[in-house]
Motif scaffolding. Structure first.
Motif, PDB file in Angstrom:
ATOM      1  N   UNK A 210       0.826  -1.212   0.000  1.00 55.34           N
ATOM      2  CA  UNK A 210       0.000   0.000   0.000  1.00 55.34           C
ATOM      3  C   UNK A 210       0.858   1.259   0.000  1.00 55.34           C
ATOM      4  N   UNK A 211       1.995   1.197   0.693  1.00 53.99           N
ATOM      5  CA  UNK A 211       2.874   2.371   0.787  1.00 53.99           C
ATOM      6  C   UNK A 211       3.669   2.580  -0.498  1.00 53.99           C
ATOM      7  N   UNK A 212       4.321   1.536  -0.962  1.00 52.08           N
ATOM      8  CA  UNK A 212       5.255   1.660  -2.081  1.00 52.08           C
ATOM      9  C   UNK A 212       4.562   1.650  -3.442  1.00 52.08           C
ATOM     10  N   UNK A 213       3.505   0.866  -3.574  1.00 50.27           N
ATOM     11  CA  UNK A 213       2.825   0.739  -4.869  1.00 50.27           C
ATOM     12  C   UNK A 213       1.643   1.695  -4.979  1.00 50.27           C
ATOM     13  N   UNK A 214       0.808   1.707  -3.933  1.00 49.93           N
ATOM     14  CA  UNK A 214      -0.407   2.538  -3.973  1.00 49.93           C
ATOM     15  C   UNK A 214      -0.179   3.957  -3.465  1.00 49.93           C
ATOM     16  N   UNK A 215       1.004   4.204  -2.861  1.00 52.33           N
ATOM     17  CA  UNK A 215       1.348   5.531  -2.351  1.00 52.33           C
ATOM     18  C   UNK A 215       0.344   6.022  -1.309  1.00 52.33           C
ATOM     19  N   UNK A 216      -0.075   5.111  -0.399  1.00 55.02           N
ATOM     20  CA  UNK A 216      -1.025   5.448   0.640  1.00 55.02           C
ATOM     21  C   UNK A 216      -0.294   5.670   1.969  1.00 55.02           C
ATOM     22  N   UNK A 217      -0.916   6.448   2.849  1.00 53.30           N
ATOM     23  CA  UNK A 217      -0.358   6.653   4.187  1.00 53.30           C
ATOM     24  C   UNK A 217      -0.937   5.600   5.131  1.00 53.30           C
ATOM     25  N   UNK A 218      -0.031   4.954   5.865  1.00 53.25           N
ATOM     26  CA  UNK A 218      -0.410   3.792   6.666  1.00 53.25           C
ATOM     27  C   UNK A 218      -0.020   3.999   8.127  1.00 53.25           C
ATOM     28  N   UNK A 219      -0.841   3.460   9.026  1.00 53.58           N
ATOM     29  CA  UNK A 219      -0.492   3.376  10.442  1.00 53.58           C
ATOM     30  C   UNK A 219      -0.583   1.921  10.870  1.00 53.58           C
ATOM     31  N   UNK A 220       0.380   1.443  11.668  1.00 51.44           N
ATOM     32  CA  UNK A 220       0.386   0.067  12.151  1.00 51.44           C
ATOM     33  C   UNK A 220       0.150   0.028  13.649  1.00 51.44           C
ATOM     34  N   UNK A 241      10.164   0.709   6.298  1.00 51.67           N
ATOM     35  CA  UNK A 241       9.171   1.285   5.393  1.00 51.67           C
ATOM     36  C   UNK A 241       8.811   2.731   5.749  1.00 51.67           C
ATOM     37  N   UNK A 242       9.259   3.174   6.905  1.00 52.65           N
ATOM     38  CA  UNK A 242       8.915   4.527   7.331  1.00 52.65           C
ATOM     39  C   UNK A 242       7.458   4.664   7.704  1.00 52.65           C
ATOM     40  N   UNK A 243       6.909   3.608   8.294  1.00 52.25           N
ATOM     41  CA  UNK A 243       5.500   3.605   8.692  1.00 52.25           C
ATOM     42  C   UNK A 243       5.423   3.649  10.223  1.00 52.25           C
ATOM     43  N   UNK A 244       4.641   4.559  10.802  1.00 52.18           N
ATOM     44  CA  UNK A 244       4.553   4.633  12.269  1.00 52.18           C
ATOM     45  C   UNK A 244       3.864   3.394  12.853  1.00 52.18           C
ATOM     46  N   UNK A 245       4.338   2.992  14.036  1.00 47.30           N
ATOM     47  CA  UNK A 245       3.807   1.807  14.709  1.00 47.30           C
ATOM     48  C   UNK A 245       3.430   2.147  16.139  1.00 47.30           C
ATOM     49  N   UNK A 246       2.264   1.705  16.584  1.00 43.20           N
ATOM     50  CA  UNK A 246       1.828   1.840  17.966  1.00 43.20           C
ATOM     51  C   UNK A 246       1.674   0.436  18.562  1.00 43.20           C
ATOM     52  N   UNK A 247       2.263   0.229  19.755  1.00 46.23           N
ATOM     53  CA  UNK A 247       2.145  -1.046  20.461  1.00 46.23           C
ATOM     54  C   UNK A 247       1.176  -0.859  21.618  1.00 46.23           C
ATOM     55  N   UNK A 248       0.133  -1.704  21.675  1.00 46.87           N
ATOM     56  CA  UNK A 248      -0.828  -1.591  22.775  1.00 46.87           C
ATOM     57  C   UNK A 248      -0.788  -2.880  23.613  1.00 46.87           C
ATOM     58  N   UNK A 249      -0.884  -2.709  24.932  1.00 48.71           N
ATOM     59  CA  UNK A 249      -0.846  -3.838  25.855  1.00 48.71           C
ATOM     60  C   UNK A 249      -2.214  -4.148  26.445  1.00 48.71           C
ATOM     61  N   UNK A 359       9.418  -9.700   1.905  1.00 52.49           N
ATOM     62  CA  UNK A 359       8.572  -8.510   2.040  1.00 52.49           C
ATOM     63  C   UNK A 359       9.151  -7.431   1.138  1.00 52.49           C
ATOM     64  N   UNK A 360       8.372  -6.847   0.219  1.00 54.92           N
ATOM     65  CA  UNK A 360       6.918  -6.988   0.068  1.00 54.92           C
ATOM     66  C   UNK A 360       6.510  -7.905  -1.085  1.00 54.92           C
TER      67      UNK A 360
END
Length: 379
Positions: A210-220, A241-249, A359-360
């Protein structure tokens, strides 16, 4: 009287052969169309049968008289025997007609045997589909439709095989991937499935695509904090990939994580892999969904899992109203009929398939044509 039977494509071909072999005086006794060749009623060809005859002339008889004083033979004039051509022809026609009636009776009996053997032939094709890992109940459904769609005269191996592929392709139905969805605010996607099916790697592949091909902004977001390795793996992918990641417990932390990604096109959420026998499957899901207005769910299944276990996994997620099927590890599988089995069993749409660890690269849309090819060993 000389009689010959010719199998030809048309009368012009018959006339040429008859004139060349029997001569201009030959008489055609009978013509009819018949089917010839084939195996078990398959691959038969319609040809023209022509029966022709010619009256053979009586050859002169040579007699020799040897005189006591002379050893040289003396030729005697040939004696012509009477020939009643018309009566012989009539008799011959009767004989040919009797023969044709006998042949018709034999062919009718053969056709009856072939019709009676249709269930046996169907059983052969059901076994063929089962060898492809297609469940017997589904194989029978496919063959029932084939029997209705193809007439007896059209039945041969090629037409039956093509019909099976068409029906299987229809069963596979519509494919639904993220890039085909309408834009969300943002679009939220949950990845569910048992331990070891490759959810984290698959999520990273889709994010990269989605990021590299579709040029979309992603959150993980990852809620898979039961496995430290899974968190570290996704962190590595997010950094590359330069995509932000949030870890939840805790499930309650999901609300703030989603708020941070409110301006993203898509948010992908990795969930904890649990055994399909775990009693916490539904409770874990319900806790997360308290903080999500709407989410699209991918149920991730490994192609290295047998059908019986796949069915149990599906049953354990029966609390899900809607989801998409995503199949991993096609490169490790030996048969691919379970893609069709699960599609028919659940009625849920296909989405992606993965074919390796890269990947990818090693992910693609679950293209129906390609799936039919790999199921029927044509890839």
């Amino acid at each position: 009287m000389k009689v010959k039977r010719y199998l030809v494509n048309d009368m012009s071909e018959a006339m040429i052969k008859i004139k060349n072999e029997l001569g201009m005086d030959a008489v055609i006794l009978n013509t009819r169309k018949i089917k010839t060749g084939g195996f078990l009623g398959l691959f038969k060809k319609t040809v023209l049968e022509v029966v022709a005859a010619i009256d053979e002339p009586v050859l002169p008889k040579k007699t020799r008289q040897v005189s006591e004083n002379n050893s040289r033979p003396e030729h005697v004039q040939p004696v012509k025997e009477p020939v009643v051509v018309n009566s012989e022809m009539m008799e011959l026609k009767k004989m040919v007609q009797i023969l044709i009636e006998k042949v018709d009776h034999i062919e009718h009996t053969e056709r009856a045997v072939q019709v009676d053997s249709e269930p046996a032939k169907e059983s052969v094709y059901i076994d063929y589909l089962k060898e492809k890992d297609i469940q017997e109940s589904i194989a029978k459904k496919i063959m029932e439709i084939v029997q209705r769609q193809i007439s007896i005269n059209e039945k041969n191996h090629e037409s039956i095989l093509n019909a099976m592929k068409v029906i299987a392709r229809e069963y596979l139905g519509e494919v639904k991937t993220i890039d085909r969805d309408l834009p969300g605010n943002p679009g939220i996607y949950l990845f569910l499935g048992p331990t070891g099916v490759g959810k984290t790697t698959t999520l990273a592949k889709i994010a990269a695509r989605l990021t590299l091909v579709e040029n979309k902004s992603i959150g993980l977001i990852t809620a898979d904090t039961y496995r430290i390795a899974a968190v570290e793996q996704l962190k590595t992918y997010s950094e590359i990939l330069g995509i932000p990641l949030e870890v939840i417990y805790e499930a309650s932390e999901l609300e703030s994580a989603l708020y941070k990604f409110k301006d993203k096109d898509y948010v992908l959420i990795d969930t904890a892999g649990r055994s399909h026998k775990s009693k916490e499957l539904q409770s874990d899901f319900d806790e997360l969904m308290q903080f999500i207005d709407h989410a699209t769910i991918f149920l991730v299944m490994s192609m290295t899992t047998g059908f019986k276990d796949m069915k149990n996994i599906i049953d354990s997620y029966k609390f899900l109203e809607e989801y998409r099927l995503l199949f991993t590890k096609l490169d490790e599988a030996t048969a691919y009929g379970n893609i069709l089995n699960l599609k028919v069993l659940t009625g849920k749409p296909l989405s992606y398939v993965t074919t390796g660890q890269s990947v990818p690269d090693d992910i693609e849309e679950a293209d129906r044509e390609k799936i039919i090819q790999i199921i029927f060993d044509e890839a």
